[in-house]
Design a protein around this motif. Structure first.
Motif, mmCIF file in Angstrom:
data_model
loop_
_atom_site.group_PDB
_atom_site.id
_atom_site.type_symbol
_atom_site.label_atom_id
_atom_site.label_comp_id
_atom_site.label_asym_id
_atom_site.label_seq_id
_atom_site.Cartn_x
_atom_site.Cartn_y
_atom_site.Cartn_z
ATOM 1 N N ALA A 197 2.049 1.556 -3.668
ATOM 2 C CA ALA A 197 1.064 2.011 -4.608
ATOM 3 C C ALA A 197 1.126 3.592 -4.259
ATOM 4 N N ILE A 236 -1.753 7.483 4.539
ATOM 5 C CA ILE A 236 -1.655 6.144 4.223
ATOM 6 C C ILE A 236 -1.425 5.298 5.511
ATOM 7 N N THR A 273 0.831 -1.157 0.089
ATOM 8 C CA THR A 273 -0.108 0.041 -0.001
ATOM 9 C C THR A 273 1.048 1.212 -0.056
ATOM 10 N N ASP A 276 1.551 6.599 -7.022
ATOM 11 C CA ASP A 276 0.464 7.716 -6.969
ATOM 12 C C ASP A 276 1.029 8.918 -6.955
ATOM 13 N N LEU A 283 -5.062 -2.057 -2.180
ATOM 14 C CA LEU A 283 -5.829 -0.870 -2.004
ATOM 15 C C LEU A 283 -5.674 -0.203 -0.704
ATOM 16 N N TYR A 284 -6.104 0.979 -0.423
ATOM 17 C CA TYR A 284 -5.733 1.450 0.661
ATOM 18 C C TYR A 284 -7.133 1.482 1.644
ATOM 19 N N PRO A 285 -7.056 0.479 2.665
ATOM 20 C CA PRO A 285 -8.305 -0.231 3.175
ATOM 21 C C PRO A 285 -9.198 0.927 3.939
ATOM 22 N N HIS A 286 -8.658 1.958 4.229
ATOM 23 C CA HIS A 286 -9.380 3.193 4.938
ATOM 24 C C HIS A 286 -10.330 3.937 3.927
ATOM 25 N N MET A 287 -9.877 3.760 2.575
ATOM 26 C CA MET A 287 -10.377 4.693 1.527
ATOM 27 C C MET A 287 -11.552 3.834 0.981
ATOM 28 N N ASN A 339 -9.916 5.659 -3.500
ATOM 29 C CA ASN A 339 -8.721 4.691 -3.862
ATOM 30 C C ASN A 339 -8.332 5.021 -5.333
ATOM 31 N N PRO A 383 -3.901 6.127 9.087
ATOM 32 C CA PRO A 383 -5.283 5.835 8.967
ATOM 33 C C PRO A 383 -5.315 4.329 9.178
ATOM 34 N N GLN A 384 -4.326 3.675 8.871
ATOM 35 C CA GLN A 384 -4.277 2.177 8.758
ATOM 36 C C GLN A 384 -3.943 1.560 10.327
#
Lengths: 337, 335
Positions: A236, A251, A233, A240, B86-90, B95, A254-255
């Protein structure tokens, strides 16, 4: 010496045997008393089977429930009862102790201080813990740094207080300063201060001790959480076009938000119960009083079980919602909620 | 125009050489598959192209520009990861929008681009969901969508289907192939260890082993004219049969290779003969395993249902012009 060890070992063996005997025996008894035989009617068999499955959990839970009741539920009820009585627990005085507390200047001071502790300590501990966890993972000596930061966790609160007494120690202006803080201040050219007697500053200096202890805890938990973030992530996000700082805030944080909240609330619970540090450093003098120490003073120094119990109930009421919330979050994080 | 040119590329971790002297020309709009056994360096090569790994030596050019020191986000690439990443919180929308937002595009443009991609991938109904509420195939589509919206010149796939179950894998394989038809000017580089994926999807396949490119060519070139014993054995299913020593002597080769469909069962006069040890009946065709005395059984493909049972003694006749002959170094010998 050997005798004592043997005695301890035999007691451990006895306790384990006793528990095993209870679990096995009670289970055997249940199977025996509600046994089914092929000769019985189908309905009776079903009824007995379902009865057995319903009873069995209670057999295994019984010891735990018993000890919880004796050592947790009963004391809470008794404390509440005592809070409704006078200083010797003889006369029922309704909520007089509570109205006393509401109007008592020291109680208010303590509650205010507790609130300040509640805001400062969890925030600083979690913040520093997160910062160190992130930075230490990027350094080759990060492991050593983390060990050093974690070590205060192993020191008791009173032990920590003794260490920090030296840090804050004061000697007259003509003498050599043995406290690091005053040594530093005089090196800068300022006069030494009696740190623990300056209101507000002294409370903050006491909080620093708990931050020093709790940062290690926050760091260890958050470090593990950071490692649990899937590397892909982050990659990625790099593709981006996100920079390091943005990746950290949008990123990574929040996780691990759930973990941060659990760490925060866990420290909050520790803070609400703060007692030892204040007791050992200032004993609540110079406006550093907190509820924990106030409760101790009323119960054991002043001998007023009613007022002591009242303060205990107030602390309990303050902790409970945070506790419930904390357990819920932890369960959600484990996926068992 | 979005070609990729790799020249004398080396990648080392300390003393370990993961990629050795890789030279590749990938043309604009081409679908190239890197294939090889695990640890062959195919993923590392892809990550070097993406910029997630630095290069130890050599150059990578995208669109005629050397990108060795260009950040991943500035290379004009997009990547789909094995774990979807994938960004799990979005939400699905966020995303896909994350990268566009970082480009500083206006809100309306972002929304339009995301909606267009979502429509293409049948994700419109899921835009407000979090990744955890999606199935494996849907997550993979979101990952693809997140890559599409960037309008990449080069599309990178790192084993994108290996987390899916068999049925879904076939479906996604078809979807990715269709995507390629739509994005005609986008170059696609796809990494897999599954030679079936490579054979079915690729315009050209790059076979890697131990960090060295073994052969580059179209699927049929690799199938019909493998340039080494390794490629011959790696491409095709079931694996090509190899025989050496006394079995290869009549053909004046160190090792001969013959595919299962290029063998006939001949009762009497075969080049080799042996005992049937096992036969697999798949309905449309069947595979007969014959022990001729070599270390591994020979697999013979027979159309229809097999009429051979374990214990039968059979002769094997290779179609001689389909026989691959290799010398002692594993190089093919000219006919």
């Amino acid at each position: 010496m050997i005798g004592q060890v043997l005695y301890a070992a035999s007691m451990v063996a006895f306790a384990v045997a006793l528990l095993f005997g209870y679990f096995w025996g009670a289970n055997w008894l249940l199977d025996r008393m509600l046994a089914t035989t092929p000769a019985m009617a189908g309905e009776a068999i079903t009824r007995r089977d379902s009865l057995r499955t319903r009873i069995r959990p209670w057999i295994f839970l019984a010891p735990t429930l018993f000890f919880l009741a004796v050592f947790l539920i009963y004391p809470i009820i008794e404390t509440f009862r005592l809070s409704l009585f006078d200083r010797l627990g003889q006369n029922f005085i309704w909520f007089a102790n509570y109205s006393w507390a509401w109007n008592d200047a020291t109680f208010r001071q303590s509650a205010f201080n507790n609130l300040a502790w509640l805001i400062v300590v969890p925030a600083l501990s979690t913040g520093f813990g997160l910062l160190i966890a992130v930075l230490a993972d990027r350094l080759w000596w990060g492991g050593l740094a983390k060990t050093l930061v974690f070590m205060p966790m192993a020191i008791s609160f009173v032990g920590a207080a003794v260490i920090w007494r030296f840090v804050y120690a004061y000697r007259g202006p003509d003498m050599a300063q043995i406290g690091i803080l005053n040594a530093f201040v005089t090196w800068l050219g300022y006069p030494p201060q009696v740190w623990l007697q300056i209101p507000l500053v002294n409370s903050f200096l006491l909080m620093v001790i708990l931050v020093w202890i709790q940062t290690g805890f926050a760091m260890v938990i958050l470090s593990a959480a950071l490692r649990g973030i899937p590397q892909e992530t982050i990659e990625a996000a790099r593709i981006d076009g996100a920079g390091e700082v943005r990746i950290f805030f949008t990123i990574m944080i929040p996780q691990i938000a759930t973990t941060i909240l659990v760490v925060w609330t866990t420290i909050t619970i520790h803070v609400l119960k703060v007692f030892d540090i204040v007791y050992a450093m200032t004993n609540g003098e110079n406006q550093t009083q907190v509820l924990g120490n106030l409760m101790y003073r009323w119960t054991f120094i002043a001998g007023d079980s009613g007022r002591g119990a009242t303060i205990a109930i107030v602390i309990l009421l303050a902790v409970t919602p945070i506790m419930i919330w904390n357990i819920r979050r932890a369960r959600a994080a484990e996926g068992t909620g | 125009m979005s070609s990729v040119k790799i020249r004398n590329l080396y990648k080392r971790y300390g003393k370990v050489e993961v990629l050795r002297d890789v030279n590749l020309d990938i043309h604009s709009g081409e679908f190239v598959v890197f294939v090889g056994p695990s640890g062959c360096g195919k993923s590392t090569l892809l990550r070097c192209i993406s910029g997630l790994e630095t290069v130890s030596e050599g150059t990578i050019e995208i669109d005629g520009r050397v990108v060795n020191d260009v950040a991943p986000s500035k290379r004009g690439i997009a990547m789909v990861f094995q774990s979807y990443a994938l960004y799990p919180h979005m939400t699905v929308f966020k995303n896909m929008a994350y990268g566009l937002k970082l480009m500083g595009l206006p809100k309306e443009t972002i929304a339009a681009k995301v909606r267009e991609a979502a429509e293409k991938l049948q994700l419109t109904a899921y835009l407000d969901r979090l990744p955890k509420a999606l199935s494996g195939g849907q997550r993979q589509r979101v990952a693809i969508g997140r890559a599409i919206v960037r309008d990449p010149k080069v599309f990178l796939f790192d084993e994108p289907l290996s987390n899916l179950d068999a049925a879904l894998r076939v479906q996604m394989r078809i979807e990715i192939s269709q995507l390629k038809e739509q994005l005609t000017s986008t170059t696609m580089i796809y990494v897999t260890h599954d030679q079936v994926e490579a054979m079915t999807m690729a315009d050209r396949i790059v076979v890697l082993k131990d960090g060295v490119v073994q052969q580059v060519g179209s699927p049929m070139e690799l199938y019909d004219h493998p340039q080494s014993l390794f490629v011959a054995g790696f491409i095709g299913s079931p694996k090509m049969n190899f025989l050496s020593g006394q079995f290869a002597d009549p053909f004046k080769a160190h090792t001969v290779g013959i595919r299962a469909e290029h063998l006939d069962i001949a009762p009497a006069d075969g080049a080799w003969s042996g005992r049937v040890i096992y036969s697999e009946n798949l309905g449309s065709d069947s595979f007969v395993y014959v022990d001729v005395g070599a270390p591994e059984p020979i697999i013979v493909r027979q159309p229809g249902k097999a009429a051979h049972h374990a214990g039968d003694v059979v002769g094997l006749a290779p179609k001689v012009h389909e026989l691959h002959r290799f010398d002692a170094d594993g190089r093919p010998m000219m006919h």
